[in-house]
Write a protein that holds these residues in place. Structure first.
Motif, PDB file in Angstrom:
ATOM      1  N   LEU A  43       0.842  -1.203   0.000  1.00 45.29           N
ATOM      2  CA  LEU A  43       0.000   0.000   0.000  1.00 45.29           C
ATOM      3  C   LEU A  43       0.878   1.255   0.000  1.00 45.29           C
ATOM      4  O   LEU A  43       0.644   2.189  -0.783  1.00 45.29           O
ATOM      5  CB  LEU A  43      -0.932   0.009   1.227  1.00 45.29           C
ATOM      6  CG  LEU A  43      -1.768   1.278   1.409  1.00 45.29           C
ATOM      7  CD1 LEU A  43      -2.804   1.424   0.299  1.00 45.29           C
ATOM      8  CD2 LEU A  43      -2.460   1.304   2.758  1.00 45.29           C
ATOM      9  N   GLU A  44       1.891   1.262   0.880  1.00 44.58           N
ATOM     10  CA  GLU A  44       2.780   2.434   0.950  1.00 44.58           C
ATOM     11  C   GLU A  44       3.466   2.674  -0.397  1.00 44.58           C
ATOM     12  O   GLU A  44       3.601   3.812  -0.837  1.00 44.58           O
ATOM     13  CB  GLU A  44       3.844   2.250   2.042  1.00 44.58           C
ATOM     14  CG  GLU A  44       3.296   2.197   3.465  1.00 44.58           C
ATOM     15  CD  GLU A  44       2.478   3.427   3.858  1.00 44.58           C
ATOM     16  OE1 GLU A  44       2.823   4.535   3.425  1.00 44.58           O
ATOM     17  OE2 GLU A  44       1.482   3.265   4.584  1.00 44.58           O
ATOM     18  N   LYS A  45       3.867   1.587  -1.036  1.00 46.95           N
ATOM     19  CA  LYS A  45       4.548   1.738  -2.330  1.00 46.95           C
ATOM     20  C   LYS A  45       3.576   2.210  -3.408  1.00 46.95           C
ATOM     21  O   LYS A  45       3.940   2.992  -4.284  1.00 46.95           O
ATOM     22  CB  LYS A  45       5.204   0.426  -2.737  1.00 46.95           C
ATOM     23  CG  LYS A  45       6.419   0.156  -1.875  1.00 46.95           C
ATOM     24  CD  LYS A  45       7.231  -0.997  -2.396  1.00 46.95           C
ATOM     25  CE  LYS A  45       8.512  -1.095  -1.607  1.00 46.95           C
ATOM     26  NZ  LYS A  45       8.408  -2.048  -0.505  1.00 46.95           N
ATOM     27  N   ALA A  46       2.341   1.709  -3.314  1.00 45.15           N
ATOM     28  CA  ALA A  46       1.330   2.144  -4.283  1.00 45.15           C
ATOM     29  C   ALA A  46       1.038   3.628  -4.095  1.00 45.15           C
ATOM     30  O   ALA A  46       0.928   4.381  -5.072  1.00 45.15           O
ATOM     31  CB  ALA A  46       0.048   1.327  -4.106  1.00 45.15           C
ATOM     32  N   ILE A  47       0.936   4.058  -2.829  1.00 44.88           N
ATOM     33  CA  ILE A  47       0.678   5.481  -2.550  1.00 44.88           C
ATOM     34  C   ILE A  47       1.822   6.329  -3.102  1.00 44.88           C
ATOM     35  O   ILE A  47       1.601   7.407  -3.657  1.00 44.88           O
ATOM     36  CB  ILE A  47       0.486   5.714  -1.029  1.00 44.88           C
ATOM     37  CG1 ILE A  47      -0.844   5.095  -0.570  1.00 44.88           C
ATOM     38  CG2 ILE A  47       0.505   7.200  -0.691  1.00 44.88           C
ATOM     39  CD1 ILE A  47      -1.052   5.064   0.926  1.00 44.88           C
ATOM     40  N   ALA A  48       3.039   5.810  -2.963  1.00 44.81           N
ATOM     41  CA  ALA A  48       4.215   6.551  -3.454  1.00 44.81           C
ATOM     42  C   ALA A  48       4.172   6.757  -4.965  1.00 44.81           C
ATOM     43  O   ALA A  48       4.809   7.659  -5.497  1.00 44.81           O
ATOM     44  CB  ALA A  48       5.491   5.826  -3.062  1.00 44.81           C
ATOM     45  N   GLN A  49       3.399   5.916  -5.646  1.00 43.06           N
ATOM     46  CA  GLN A  49       3.322   6.036  -7.114  1.00 43.06           C
ATOM     47  C   GLN A  49       2.237   7.009  -7.580  1.00 43.06           C
ATOM     48  O   GLN A  49       2.134   7.307  -8.764  1.00 43.06           O
ATOM     49  CB  GLN A  49       3.045   4.664  -7.726  1.00 43.06           C
ATOM     50  CG  GLN A  49       4.258   3.739  -7.639  1.00 43.06           C
ATOM     51  CD  GLN A  49       3.946   2.399  -8.271  1.00 43.06           C
ATOM     52  OE1 GLN A  49       3.510   2.340  -9.411  1.00 43.06           O
ATOM     53  NE2 GLN A  49       4.155   1.334  -7.527  1.00 43.06           N
ATOM     54  N   LEU A  50       1.413   7.475  -6.626  1.00 43.23           N
ATOM     55  CA  LEU A  50       0.341   8.395  -7.015  1.00 43.23           C
ATOM     56  C   LEU A  50       0.918   9.761  -7.379  1.00 43.23           C
ATOM     57  O   LEU A  50       1.967  10.141  -6.865  1.00 43.23           O
ATOM     58  CB  LEU A  50      -0.637   8.581  -5.847  1.00 43.23           C
ATOM     59  CG  LEU A  50      -1.496   7.390  -5.445  1.00 43.23           C
ATOM     60  CD1 LEU A  50      -2.314   7.736  -4.210  1.00 43.23           C
ATOM     61  CD2 LEU A  50      -2.438   6.990  -6.576  1.00 43.23           C
ATOM     62  N   PRO A  51       0.213  10.503  -8.235  1.00 47.53           N
ATOM     63  CA  PRO A  51       0.654  11.875  -8.503  1.00 47.53           C
ATOM     64  C   PRO A  51       0.610  12.695  -7.201  1.00 47.53           C
ATOM     65  O   PRO A  51      -0.196  12.392  -6.316  1.00 47.53           O
ATOM     66  CB  PRO A  51      -0.375  12.404  -9.501  1.00 47.53           C
ATOM     67  CG  PRO A  51      -1.118  11.221  -9.982  1.00 47.53           C
ATOM     68  CD  PRO A  51      -0.999  10.144  -8.963  1.00 47.53           C
ATOM     69  N   GLU A  52       1.455  13.704  -7.131  1.00 49.68           N
ATOM     70  CA  GLU A  52       1.621  14.494  -5.906  1.00 49.68           C
ATOM     71  C   GLU A  52       0.294  14.982  -5.281  1.00 49.68           C
ATOM     72  O   GLU A  52       0.078  14.770  -4.083  1.00 49.68           O
ATOM     73  CB  GLU A  52       2.536  15.685  -6.214  1.00 49.68           C
ATOM     74  CG  GLU A  52       2.915  16.520  -5.023  1.00 49.68           C
ATOM     75  CD  GLU A  52       4.141  16.013  -4.283  1.00 49.68           C
ATOM     76  OE1 GLU A  52       4.862  15.154  -4.819  1.00 49.68           O
ATOM     77  OE2 GLU A  52       4.358  16.457  -3.155  1.00 49.68           O
ATOM     78  N   PRO A  53      -0.634  15.575  -6.053  1.00 51.14           N
ATOM     79  CA  PRO A  53      -1.864  16.071  -5.410  1.00 51.14           C
ATOM     80  C   PRO A  53      -2.699  14.946  -4.786  1.00 51.14           C
ATOM     81  O   PRO A  53      -3.266  15.111  -3.712  1.00 51.14           O
ATOM     82  CB  PRO A  53      -2.634  16.737  -6.568  1.00 51.14           C
ATOM     83  CG  PRO A  53      -1.630  16.977  -7.619  1.00 51.14           C
ATOM     84  CD  PRO A  53      -0.604  15.900  -7.488  1.00 51.14           C
ATOM     85  N   GLN A  54      -2.745  13.786  -5.466  1.00 56.22           N
ATOM     86  CA  GLN A  54      -3.514  12.653  -4.931  1.00 56.22           C
ATOM     87  C   GLN A  54      -2.828  12.090  -3.681  1.00 56.22           C
ATOM     88  O   GLN A  54      -3.491  11.744  -2.707  1.00 56.22           O
ATOM     89  CB  GLN A  54      -3.659  11.567  -5.990  1.00 56.22           C
ATOM     90  CG  GLN A  54      -4.589  11.977  -7.130  1.00 56.22           C
ATOM     91  CD  GLN A  54      -4.859  10.834  -8.095  1.00 56.22           C
ATOM     92  OE1 GLN A  54      -4.241   9.782  -8.020  1.00 56.22           O
ATOM     93  NE2 GLN A  54      -5.778  11.063  -9.022  1.00 56.22           N
ATOM     94  N   ARG A  55      -1.533  12.027  -3.724  1.00 52.98           N
ATOM     95  CA  ARG A  55      -0.746  11.566  -2.558  1.00 52.98           C
ATOM     96  C   ARG A  55      -1.036  12.429  -1.347  1.00 52.98           C
ATOM     97  O   ARG A  55      -1.236  11.946  -0.237  1.00 52.98           O
ATOM     98  CB  ARG A  55       0.737  11.707  -2.902  1.00 52.98           C
ATOM     99  CG  ARG A  55       1.526  10.440  -2.869  1.00 52.98           C
ATOM    100  CD  ARG A  55       2.899  10.734  -3.407  1.00 52.98           C
ATOM    101  NE  ARG A  55       3.805  11.141  -2.345  1.00 52.98           N
ATOM    102  CZ  ARG A  55       4.503  10.302  -1.596  1.00 52.98           C
ATOM    103  NH1 ARG A  55       4.395   9.022  -1.778  1.00 52.98           N
ATOM    104  NH2 ARG A  55       5.300  10.734  -0.674  1.00 52.98           N
ATOM    105  N   LEU A  56      -1.049  13.726  -1.601  1.00 53.20           N
ATOM    106  CA  LEU A  56      -1.278  14.689  -0.527  1.00 53.20           C
ATOM    107  C   LEU A  56      -2.683  14.511   0.057  1.00 53.20           C
ATOM    108  O   LEU A  56      -2.866  14.536   1.284  1.00 53.20           O
ATOM    109  CB  LEU A  56      -1.111  16.102  -1.089  1.00 53.20           C
ATOM    110  CG  LEU A  56      -1.030  17.219  -0.073  1.00 53.20           C
ATOM    111  CD1 LEU A  56       0.306  17.190   0.643  1.00 53.20           C
ATOM    112  CD2 LEU A  56      -1.229  18.561  -0.735  1.00 53.20           C
TER     113      LEU A  56
END
Lengths: 159, 182
Positions: free
Chosen positions: B126-139
């Motif tokens: 999950l953490e790695k998948a989140i790291a792959q999201l574009p910056e605004p979505q990650r935020l």
């Protein structure tokens, strides 16, 4: 209700933003694909909710305040250094002015041919005013140093 | 009640502007968990998060004399935190995935019912998948699942409509599902 309709709102359902009404329930009970997608979305929601919620470490506020104090100290040190430089320049101006006042001819001589040209061009009046002019230069230098130091001090207070 | 909170906030800002260190300490105490939590989730490293969260409050301290109060203090602090995280990410090389080789192939395929490692492995993925999201979505994902940060708060913090917050979050979660199911 079609699969596309359900898949469109599956994240909202999992987040609890959309209630599962009878039509939706009926579709989910008969469509393994949508039911599986919803189950997957709910698992993700649970994982995200359960994700660690890190808290600031103990002493965080004190560490921030210490960094601010350190930054202020460094800034004041820079101001002190510049102040010292300004004092040295002001002293040099004063000493230079005193020397010029006590030995106007030597000072004018040291100014070289440029000063001579200016003096000859502006005539006797300028030559007579030359020692006073040097005093003015020294006074302006001192005044400028004082103004700059006052500006820095005022800036620090307003910050 | 909200108005009362805003008045208190303004009074606190004024005290900070007058150089009251205790007031700034109160401000840090109030926002530290939000800032630290957000920064930690964006950089995934405790000591870096500590340093960057402190950097956020240093910028807040420096910027307070120029804060005009057009946005709420929390919104302003959140934006500073966002800028600090973005700058930190741009200075750092991309994270290396532990379950992919140099050419992006998975090093191993986890068993479907691997209960012994399932929880940990899933959280790691999950953490790695989140790291792959574009910056605004990650935020958004980072901020939304912090304590007490609801859609309304996010809309206010990011200065975007409530509906847009929800849409972006749903898209982010859909993308996360796709990455986890891949």
């Amino acid at each position: 209700m079609t699969c596309d309709d359900v898949l469109e709102i599956v994240e909202a359902i999992a987040a609890g933003d959309v209630e599962v009404d009878s039509t939706l329930r009926a579709h989910l009970e008969t469509c393994p694909r949508c039911a599986s997608t919803l189950a997957s979305a709910r698992r993700l929601e649970t994982l995200l909710v359960a994700r660690a919620k890190p808290k600031a470490p103990d002493g965080f506020t004190q560490a921030v305040l210490a960094r601010i104090r350190q930054e202020q100290w460094q800034s004041e040190e820079r101001v002190d250094r510049l102040f010292n430089v300004a004092i040295v320049i002001a002293l040099l101006l004063v000493v230079g002015s005193v020397i010029a006042l006590t030995n106007v001819d030597a000072a004018l001589g040291a100014a070289g041919t440029v000063w001579g040209m200016v003096a000859s061009a502006s005539g006797q009046a300028v030559s007579a005013a030359a020692p006073v002019f040097l005093t003015y230069v020294a006074a302006i230098g001192l005044l400028m140093s004082a103004l700059v130091m006052w500006w820095w001090a005022d800036r620090r207070v307003s910050l | 009640m909200a108005e009362h909170g805003q008045l208190e906030e303004r009074a606190l800002i004024e005290r900070c502007r007058k150089g009251d260190d205790a007031a700034f300490g109160e401000l840090v105490d109030h926002y530290k968990n939000l800032v630290y939590g957000l920064v930690y989730r964006m950089v995934s490293d405790r000591s870096r998060a500590d340093d960057l969260a402190q950097e956020v409050f240093l910028r807040v301290y420096r910027g307070l004399p120029y804060f005009r109060g057009e946005a709420r203090l929390s919104t302003w602090i959140f934006r500073i935190a966002q800028n600090v995280c973005t700058a930190a990410r741009s200075r750092r090389p991309a994270d290396v995935s532990l379950d992919q080789d140099d050419e992006g192939r998975r090093r191993y395929e986890p068993a479907a019912n691997d209960n012994a490692f399932g929880g940990l492995e899933l959280r790691d993925r999950l953490e790695k998948a989140i790291a792959q999201l574009p910056e605004p979505q990650r935020l958004l994902i980072a901020a939304h699942y912090l304590e007490g940060v609801q859609y309304e708060t996010l809309a206010e913090l990011m200065n975007i409509p409530l509906g847009t917050v929800k849409t972006h979050l749903y898209r982010a979660k859909k993308r996360l599902r796709e990455l986890l199911d891949a």
